[in-house]
Design an enzyme around this catalytic site. Structure first.
Site, PDB file in Angstrom:
ATOM      1  N   LYS A 133      -7.557 -15.311   0.704  1.00 50.76           N
ATOM      2  CA  LYS A 133      -6.453 -16.273   0.803  1.00 50.76           C
ATOM      3  C   LYS A 133      -6.595 -17.234   2.000  1.00 50.76           C
ATOM      4  O   LYS A 133      -6.190 -18.388   1.921  1.00 50.76           O
ATOM      5  CB  LYS A 133      -5.122 -15.541   0.887  1.00 50.76           C
ATOM      6  CG  LYS A 133      -4.651 -15.015  -0.458  1.00 50.76           C
ATOM      7  CD  LYS A 133      -3.240 -14.473  -0.373  1.00 50.76           C
ATOM      8  CE  LYS A 133      -2.715 -14.126  -1.745  1.00 50.76           C
ATOM      9  NZ  LYS A 133      -1.335 -13.645  -1.732  1.00 50.76           N
ATOM     10  N   GLY A 176      11.221  -7.976  -6.801  1.00 49.56           N
ATOM     11  CA  GLY A 176      10.014  -8.761  -6.546  1.00 49.56           C
ATOM     12  C   GLY A 176       9.358  -9.322  -7.800  1.00 49.56           C
ATOM     13  O   GLY A 176       8.447 -10.141  -7.710  1.00 49.56           O
ATOM     14  N   GLY A 179       3.188 -10.126   7.295  1.00 49.65           N
ATOM     15  CA  GLY A 179       1.891 -10.256   6.632  1.00 49.65           C
ATOM     16  C   GLY A 179       1.872 -11.486   5.730  1.00 49.65           C
ATOM     17  O   GLY A 179       2.712 -12.390   5.880  1.00 49.65           O
ATOM     18  N   ALA A 223       2.650 -12.146   2.526  1.00 46.77           N
ATOM     19  CA  ALA A 223       3.816 -12.486   1.705  1.00 46.77           C
ATOM     20  C   ALA A 223       4.972 -12.955   2.582  1.00 46.77           C
ATOM     21  O   ALA A 223       5.608 -13.983   2.314  1.00 46.77           O
ATOM     22  CB  ALA A 223       4.235 -11.267   0.876  1.00 46.77           C
TER      23      ALA A 223
HETATM   24  P1  NDP Z   1      -0.132  -7.604   4.346  1.00 51.30           P
HETATM   25  O1  NDP Z   1      -1.072  -6.454   4.487  1.00 51.30           O
HETATM   26  O2  NDP Z   1      -0.610  -8.976   4.679  1.00 51.30           O
HETATM   27  O3  NDP Z   1       1.174  -7.309   5.235  1.00 51.30           O
HETATM   28  C1  NDP Z   1       1.807  -6.065   5.175  1.00 51.30           C
HETATM   29  C2  NDP Z   1       3.063  -6.108   6.024  1.00 51.30           C
HETATM   30  O4  NDP Z   1       3.729  -4.867   5.857  1.00 51.30           O
HETATM   31  C3  NDP Z   1       2.819  -6.274   7.511  1.00 51.30           C
HETATM   32  O5  NDP Z   1       3.885  -6.968   8.089  1.00 51.30           O
HETATM   33  C4  NDP Z   1       2.804  -4.820   7.993  1.00 51.30           C
HETATM   34  O6  NDP Z   1       3.133  -4.690   9.364  1.00 51.30           O
HETATM   35  C5  NDP Z   1       3.916  -4.248   7.144  1.00 51.30           C
HETATM   36  N1  NDP Z   1       3.819  -2.809   6.986  1.00 51.30           N
HETATM   37  C6  NDP Z   1       3.013  -2.105   6.167  1.00 51.30           C
HETATM   38  N2  NDP Z   1       3.237  -0.800   6.287  1.00 51.30           N
HETATM   39  C7  NDP Z   1       4.233  -0.659   7.208  1.00 51.30           C
HETATM   40  C8  NDP Z   1       4.928   0.460   7.765  1.00 51.30           C
HETATM   41  N3  NDP Z   1       4.639   1.707   7.380  1.00 51.30           N
HETATM   42  N4  NDP Z   1       5.891   0.226   8.678  1.00 51.30           N
HETATM   43  C9  NDP Z   1       6.201  -1.036   9.050  1.00 51.30           C
HETATM   44  N5  NDP Z   1       5.570  -2.128   8.569  1.00 51.30           N
HETATM   45  C10 NDP Z   1       4.610  -1.937   7.653  1.00 51.30           C
HETATM   46  O7  NDP Z   1       0.368  -7.535   2.840  1.00 51.30           O
HETATM   47  P2  NDP Z   1       0.994  -8.732   1.955  1.00 51.30           P
HETATM   48  O8  NDP Z   1       1.934  -9.494   2.782  1.00 51.30           O
HETATM   49  O9  NDP Z   1      -0.086  -9.443   1.252  1.00 51.30           O
HETATM   50  O10 NDP Z   1       1.791  -7.923   0.825  1.00 51.30           O
HETATM   51  C11 NDP Z   1       2.988  -7.265   1.141  1.00 51.30           C
HETATM   52  C12 NDP Z   1       3.671  -6.846  -0.150  1.00 51.30           C
HETATM   53  O11 NDP Z   1       4.058  -7.996  -0.876  1.00 51.30           O
HETATM   54  C13 NDP Z   1       2.782  -6.023  -1.094  1.00 51.30           C
HETATM   55  O12 NDP Z   1       3.536  -4.970  -1.611  1.00 51.30           O
HETATM   56  C14 NDP Z   1       2.440  -7.000  -2.204  1.00 51.30           C
HETATM   57  O13 NDP Z   1       2.221  -6.368  -3.443  1.00 51.30           O
HETATM   58  C15 NDP Z   1       3.710  -7.834  -2.242  1.00 51.30           C
HETATM   59  N6  NDP Z   1       3.535  -9.159  -2.825  1.00 51.30           N
HETATM   60  C16 NDP Z   1       4.381  -9.492  -3.824  1.00 51.30           C
HETATM   61  C17 NDP Z   1       4.272 -10.720  -4.428  1.00 51.30           C
HETATM   62  C18 NDP Z   1       5.192 -11.042  -5.538  1.00 51.30           C
HETATM   63  O14 NDP Z   1       4.972 -12.053  -6.214  1.00 51.30           O
HETATM   64  N7  NDP Z   1       6.265 -10.286  -5.741  1.00 51.30           N
HETATM   65  C19 NDP Z   1       3.276 -11.718  -4.009  1.00 51.30           C
HETATM   66  C20 NDP Z   1       2.465 -11.279  -2.886  1.00 51.30           C
HETATM   67  C21 NDP Z   1       2.594 -10.030  -2.335  1.00 51.30           C
HETATM   68  P3  NDP Z   1       2.024  -4.849  10.538  1.00 51.30           P
HETATM   69  O15 NDP Z   1       1.819  -6.315  10.738  1.00 51.30           O
HETATM   70  O16 NDP Z   1       2.640  -4.165  11.679  1.00 51.30           O
HETATM   71  O17 NDP Z   1       0.771  -4.157  10.016  1.00 51.30           O
END
Ligand code: NDP
Length: 281
Positions: free
Chosen positions: A70, A246, A131, A133
């Protein structure tokens, strides 16, 4: 002389759980009477430059990018839209003449979904996560002129960077809150969004928020689309909040990609039905 009978679009990256988008797109192309194809192509990071060059040479009409491309795809393109440039991530590439332009429809898809319940203009919004999204959503909410944004994230560096981006580039008052333990939702927050991956493929996963700070009248949304009804949404709804799943975001970004590539408005209901069928929900 051979004749090209169909236009090709694709998803490049590491498809998660098969590729629901391919299923949805091909159904929507057929419904619209378009002899188009949507392929799922697994491209490793080291192959991205060649893959994009190949797309240009083969005349692909566009493609989606998933992880891990991306961000790294951007220097290989001829330009980006404002949202994709600010987000620093592209999930949809389209042709403008001979040029390949990167767009981000994740944030737009979310905001369109949100608009079915509330106009984000002038609203106070909290986003959990920073992250990909969450970043796309924060930028699109900034472009939609929310009055205040709070970014709550476990990693302070990532969260602070996103808060600064929205504040400085979009002039939206934005603060960052480090996420330690259960987050107490401020009473004045009108919209709360789980933008993290907590809950994906796990209906019992708990997003650490203080459930006693949910309230009636607030909109609570999740980016997680599988399961559709997450624990995060269920707990908010039990305490009077109005919830948004979502799946709407996923359908909307697919719908927007379709429109960008073909110029045709697809059948959104058919797309949602196809997604639900694919995800067995
Ligand atoms: P990223 O890996 O880029 O980001 C993940 C985020 O989640 C980060 O902020 C991370 O925090 C946080 N996180 C993960 N685990 C934990 C935890 N145990 N405690 C606290 N924070 C946590 O992933 P994406 O942003 O790409 O995707 C996120 C979600 O969005 C996924 O489930 C994906 O499937 C969904 N999504 C849905 C879409 C839709 O159309 N509905 C489109 C795109 C994505 P940290 O920075 O601290 O690691």
């Amino acid at each position: 002389m051979s004749q090209v009978l169909q236009e090709i679009t694709a998803c490049i990256g590491q498809p998660v759980a098969g590729n629901p988008t391919q299923y949805v797109m091909e159904k929507a192309y057929a419904k619209a009477g378009l002899d188009w194809r949507y392929l799922t192509l697994e491209v490793p990071a080291a192959g991205l430059t060649d893959a994009v060059r190949g797309m240009r040479a083969l005349g692909f009409r566009g493609f989606n990018c998933t992880r891990p491309h991306k961000c790294t795809v951007i220097p290989l393109l001829d330009g980006t839209t404002q949202a994709a440039g600010l987000t620093g991530a592209v999930n949809c590439v389209f042709r403008e003449g001979e040029k390949l332009i990167g767009e981000n429809t994740d944030g737009k898809g979310f905001v369109e979904s949100l608009r079915t319940l509330i106009d984000p203009l002038g609203k106070r919004v909290v986003i959990l996560g920073a992250g990909g999204a969450a970043r796309a959503i924060a930028v699109e909410l900034g472009l939609s002129h929310v009055s205040h944004l709070t970014i709550v994230n476990r990693s302070a560096e990532r969260g602070q960077e996103l808060a600064s981006l929205v504040h400085e580039k979009l002039s939206v008052p934005t603060d960052f809150v480090a996420w330690n333990g259960d987050y107490a939702i401020p009473a004045e927050a009108e919209v709360l969004i789980n933008g993290t991956s907590i809950g994906l493929f796990d209906s019992s996963a708990r997003v650490p928020v203080d459930v006693n700070t949910h309230r009636a009248g607030r909109i609570v949304a999740d980016v997680v689309f599988s399961p559709v009804d997450t624990r995060f949404l269920r707990e908010a709804r039990e305490r009077g909040a109005t919830t948004l799943d979502g799946l709407g975001m996923l359908v909307n970004q697919a719908r927007l990609n379709f429109k960008i590539w073909t110029g045709v408005e697809p059948d959104a209901e058919l797309m949602r039905d196809a997604l639900e069928e694919y995800l067995c929900v």
